[in-house]
Design a protein around this motif. Structure first.
Motif, PDB file in Angstrom:
ATOM      1  N   LEU A   1      -9.690   1.433   1.660  1.00  0.00           N
ATOM      2  CA  LEU A   1     -11.100   1.432   1.260  1.00  0.00           C
ATOM      3  C   LEU A   1     -11.251   1.680  -0.237  1.00  0.00           C
ATOM      4  N   GLN A   2     -10.418   2.556  -0.776  1.00  0.00           N
ATOM      5  CA  GLN A   2     -10.462   2.805  -2.220  1.00  0.00           C
ATOM      6  C   GLN A   2     -10.162   1.528  -2.993  1.00  0.00           C
ATOM      7  N   ARG A   3      -9.175   0.790  -2.526  1.00  0.00           N
ATOM      8  CA  ARG A   3      -8.817  -0.449  -3.218  1.00  0.00           C
ATOM      9  C   ARG A   3      -9.928  -1.478  -3.089  1.00  0.00           C
ATOM     10  N   LEU A   4     -10.510  -1.617  -1.911  1.00  0.00           N
ATOM     11  CA  LEU A   4     -11.561  -2.608  -1.697  1.00  0.00           C
ATOM     12  C   LEU A   4     -12.809  -2.308  -2.516  1.00  0.00           C
ATOM     13  N   LEU A   5     -13.105  -1.005  -2.702  1.00  0.00           N
ATOM     14  CA  LEU A   5     -14.322  -0.605  -3.417  1.00  0.00           C
ATOM     15  C   LEU A   5     -14.075  -0.345  -4.898  1.00  0.00           C
TER      16      LEU A   5
ATOM     17  N   TYR B   1       0.832  -1.196   0.000  1.00  0.00           N
ATOM     18  CA  TYR B   1       0.000   0.000   0.000  1.00  0.00           C
ATOM     19  C   TYR B   1       0.870   1.250   0.000  1.00  0.00           C
ATOM     20  N   ALA B   2       0.554   2.161  -0.897  1.00  0.00           N
ATOM     21  CA  ALA B   2       1.272   3.427  -0.999  1.00  0.00           C
ATOM     22  C   ALA B   2       0.409   4.396  -1.781  1.00  0.00           C
ATOM     23  N   TYR B   3       0.632   5.699  -1.564  1.00  0.00           N
ATOM     24  CA  TYR B   3      -0.110   6.717  -2.307  1.00  0.00           C
ATOM     25  C   TYR B   3       0.845   7.803  -2.775  1.00  0.00           C
ATOM     26  N   LEU B   4       0.393   8.577  -3.729  1.00  0.00           N
ATOM     27  CA  LEU B   4       1.190   9.678  -4.255  1.00  0.00           C
ATOM     28  C   LEU B   4       0.880  10.952  -3.490  1.00  0.00           C
ATOM     29  N   ALA B   5       1.929  11.615  -3.025  1.00  0.00           N
ATOM     30  CA  ALA B   5       1.782  12.873  -2.300  1.00  0.00           C
ATOM     31  C   ALA B   5       2.633  13.936  -2.963  1.00  0.00           C
TER      32      ALA B   5
ATOM     33  N   GLY C   1       6.313  21.194  -4.535  1.00  0.00           N
ATOM     34  CA  GLY C   1       5.694  20.763  -5.777  1.00  0.00           C
ATOM     35  C   GLY C   1       6.182  19.409  -6.255  1.00  0.00           C
ATOM     36  N   ALA C   2       7.054  18.761  -5.490  1.00  0.00           N
ATOM     37  CA  ALA C   2       7.581  17.460  -5.904  1.00  0.00           C
ATOM     38  C   ALA C   2       6.614  16.347  -5.508  1.00  0.00           C
ATOM     39  N   VAL C   3       6.509  15.340  -6.354  1.00  0.00           N
ATOM     40  CA  VAL C   3       5.642  14.194  -6.101  1.00  0.00           C
ATOM     41  C   VAL C   3       6.487  13.028  -5.601  1.00  0.00           C
ATOM     42  N   ARG C   4       6.008  12.361  -4.576  1.00  0.00           N
ATOM     43  CA  ARG C   4       6.731  11.207  -4.041  1.00  0.00           C
ATOM     44  C   ARG C   4       5.727  10.121  -3.676  1.00  0.00           C
ATOM     45  N   THR C   5       6.215   8.923  -3.549  1.00  0.00           N
ATOM     46  CA  THR C   5       5.393   7.794  -3.137  1.00  0.00           C
ATOM     47  C   THR C   5       5.529   7.612  -1.633  1.00  0.00           C
ATOM     48  N   VAL C   6       4.387   7.569  -0.950  1.00  0.00           N
ATOM     49  CA  VAL C   6       4.380   7.451   0.512  1.00  0.00           C
ATOM     50  C   VAL C   6       3.857   6.073   0.894  1.00  0.00           C
ATOM     51  N   PRO C   7       4.627   5.270   1.612  1.00  0.00           N
ATOM     52  CA  PRO C   7       4.122   3.967   2.055  1.00  0.00           C
ATOM     53  C   PRO C   7       2.994   4.143   3.061  1.00  0.00           C
ATOM     54  N   ALA C   8       2.031   3.260   3.015  1.00  0.00           N
ATOM     55  CA  ALA C   8       0.879   3.337   3.905  1.00  0.00           C
ATOM     56  C   ALA C   8       0.789   2.071   4.747  1.00  0.00           C
TER      57      ALA C   8
ATOM     58  N   PRO D   1     -10.733   5.087  -7.556  1.00  0.00           N
ATOM     59  CA  PRO D   1      -9.420   5.679  -7.826  1.00  0.00           C
ATOM     60  C   PRO D   1      -8.874   6.381  -6.579  1.00  0.00           C
ATOM     61  N   SER D   2      -7.568   6.498  -6.513  1.00  0.00           N
ATOM     62  CA  SER D   2      -6.914   7.192  -5.395  1.00  0.00           C
ATOM     63  C   SER D   2      -6.401   8.549  -5.870  1.00  0.00           C
ATOM     64  N   PRO D   3      -6.849   9.642  -5.237  1.00  0.00           N
ATOM     65  CA  PRO D   3      -6.323  10.960  -5.599  1.00  0.00           C
ATOM     66  C   PRO D   3      -4.866  11.096  -5.163  1.00  0.00           C
ATOM     67  N   ARG D   4      -4.258  12.208  -5.529  1.00  0.00           N
ATOM     68  CA  ARG D   4      -2.957  12.588  -4.978  1.00  0.00           C
ATOM     69  C   ARG D   4      -3.210  13.487  -3.771  1.00  0.00           C
ATOM     70  N   TYR D   5      -2.309  13.433  -2.798  1.00  0.00           N
ATOM     71  CA  TYR D   5      -2.572  14.080  -1.516  1.00  0.00           C
ATOM     72  C   TYR D   5      -1.485  15.097  -1.157  1.00  0.00           C
ATOM     73  N   HIS D   6      -1.925  16.164  -0.502  1.00  0.00           N
ATOM     74  CA  HIS D   6      -1.011  17.092   0.149  1.00  0.00           C
ATOM     75  C   HIS D   6      -1.597  17.412   1.514  1.00  0.00           C
ATOM     76  N   HIS D   7      -0.833  17.163   2.574  1.00  0.00           N
ATOM     77  CA  HIS D   7      -1.273  17.436   3.938  1.00  0.00           C
ATOM     78  C   HIS D   7      -0.499  18.643   4.471  1.00  0.00           C
ATOM     79  N   HIS D   8      -1.206  19.754   4.566  1.00  0.00           N
ATOM     80  CA  HIS D   8      -0.539  21.009   4.928  1.00  0.00           C
ATOM     81  C   HIS D   8      -0.417  21.170   6.442  1.00  0.00           C
ATOM     82  N   ALA D   9       0.526  22.030   6.832  1.00  0.00           N
ATOM     83  CA  ALA D   9       0.713  22.342   8.246  1.00  0.00           C
ATOM     84  C   ALA D   9      -0.542  23.022   8.795  1.00  0.00           C
ATOM     85  N   LEU D  10      -0.734  22.923  10.108  1.00  0.00           N
ATOM     86  CA  LEU D  10      -1.933  23.442  10.745  1.00  0.00           C
ATOM     87  C   LEU D  10      -1.700  24.845  11.304  1.00  0.00           C
ATOM     88  N   ILE D  11      -2.757  25.631  11.286  1.00  0.00           N
ATOM     89  CA  ILE D  11      -2.703  26.940  11.923  1.00  0.00           C
ATOM     90  C   ILE D  11      -2.846  26.740  13.428  1.00  0.00           C
ATOM     91  N   ARG D  12      -1.988  27.391  14.195  1.00  0.00           N
ATOM     92  CA  ARG D  12      -1.981  27.198  15.649  1.00  0.00           C
ATOM     93  C   ARG D  12      -2.184  28.510  16.391  1.00  0.00           C
TER      94      ARG D  12
END
Length: 340
Positions: free
Chosen positions: A281-285, A214-218, A223-230, A288-299
């Motif tokens: 869940l995407q794989r089971l159903l 399991y892995a997804y594209l982030a 702006g660089a794309v990498r594969t993230v293990p899940a 398709p899997s989107p590409r993801y970006h998880h941004h820093a949080l406002i504190r």
């Protein structure tokens, strides 16, 4: 008189200010080819109407809008209102008013999860028919007690195994209930959730063209794309349908992203771990899997993330104090329309 907002506190980890312009949303310049490769680009902002929006929501919405503009894509609005107790129509209306006040415009009609419960029920039924989901009649207190009793006595201060959200991992009490017992409890109307059978789900074969692991594209802030293990297993037998509705956040969000054709998901780091479960869940159903970006949080000044549950200052409060959308954009590091 216009009120000026203070600079944001330094963020933990990198020690930089989120008020500095995020590298994903300058107005000029194209994004690297790996990000632009998905066509047509579709992004979404998906708040829950269980409280008022704050600056953290504003940052995420503005970031999605800026990236959609740079990609030449579409930006959709989704109201995630599956919670029948905390979700309120007046709060949903307030969300749309706040976003309009910020100057954000969305493509297409607003998708409201409460109007799509039969779709989520069908997904749940499909998983259950394949033996990948089962009803769970355990209370939270019973699960917590079972987790404590199963924990080793000499395993540190908190020996209980927990999922990424901090919830004790489900010990599987109802996983092997006899079909007759399950039917009898359901006939009596015993409240129950539905859980994913994680062990069986992980044994499902990968689809053609997909890696076995399991892995997804982030894509990151450069702006660089990498594969993230899940690692979906760390969620254990996660709840995928609540007692009061035939879905959960996890099941509904993967269905909606596919139904709306979302190609790029931009959301906070607090949801990064959930991506592992969403990928499964995407794989089971067969979705398709989107590409993801998880941004820093406002504190806040104390370094804690802004949250509705903590009563963080809302956009409505700021507006009442005379703060303008331009001031919020400037504080969050976004360009102000019409200002060079």
């Amino acid at each position: 008189m216009e009120r000026r907002l203070p600079r944001l506190p330094a963020q933990r980890g990198r020690g930089r200010l989120l008020a500095a312009r995020h590298r994903l949303h300058p107005d000029e310049g194209s994004l690297p080819a790996p990000i632009r490769r998905v066509s047509p680009p579709v992004l979404r902002f998906a708040p829950s109407p269980n409280g008022r929006l704050h600056r953290g929501h504003a940052y995420s919405a503005l970031l999605n809008a800026a990236l959609a503009a740079r990609l030449g894509g579409r930006l959709l609005l989704r109201i995630e209102d599956i919670d029948p107790v905390r979700s309120r129509p007046d709060l949903a209306a307030a969300i749309e008013a706040d976003l309009a006040w910020l100057g954000l415009r969305f493509d297409g009609p607003v998708r409201r999860q409460s109007e799509h419960l039969p779709e989520y029920r069908a997904d749940l039924a499909a998983l259950a028919a394949r033996g990948l989901a089962y009803p769970c009649f355990c209370s939270r207190s019973a699960i917590a007690a079972a987790a404590v009793s199963a924990a080793p006595a000499d395993h540190g201060q908190d020996p209980v195994r927990r999922d990424p959200d901090g919830t004790p991992l489900y010990p599987g009490t109802c996983r092997h209930l006899a079909a007759t017992e399950v039917a009898a409890r359901q006939a009596m109307g015993t409240p129950h959730t539905w859980r994913l059978d994680m062990a069986r789900a992980l044994r499902e074969p990968a689809r053609a063209g997909e890696p076995g692991a399991y892995a997804y594209l982030a894509f990151d802030s450069q702006g660089a794309v990498r594969t993230v293990p899940a690692d979906p297993a760390r969620w254990g037998d996660a709840v995928i349908a609540r007692r009061d509705v035939p879905t959960s956040y996890h099941l509904a969000v993967v269905h909606d992203d596919a139904a709306q054709g979302v190609t790029h998901v931009v959301r906070g780091q607090d949801l990064e771990a959930a991506t592992d479960l969403h990928l499964l869940l995407q794989r089971l159903l067969g979705l398709p899997s989107p590409r993801y970006h998880h941004h820093a949080l406002i504190r806040d000044p104390a370094g804690e993330k802004l949250a509705k549950s903590k009563g963080s200052q809302s956009l409505q409060d700021l507006r009442a104090e005379g703060v303008t959308p331009a001031a919020i954009r400037a504080q969050l590091g976004f360009p102000v329309p019409g200002v060079a």
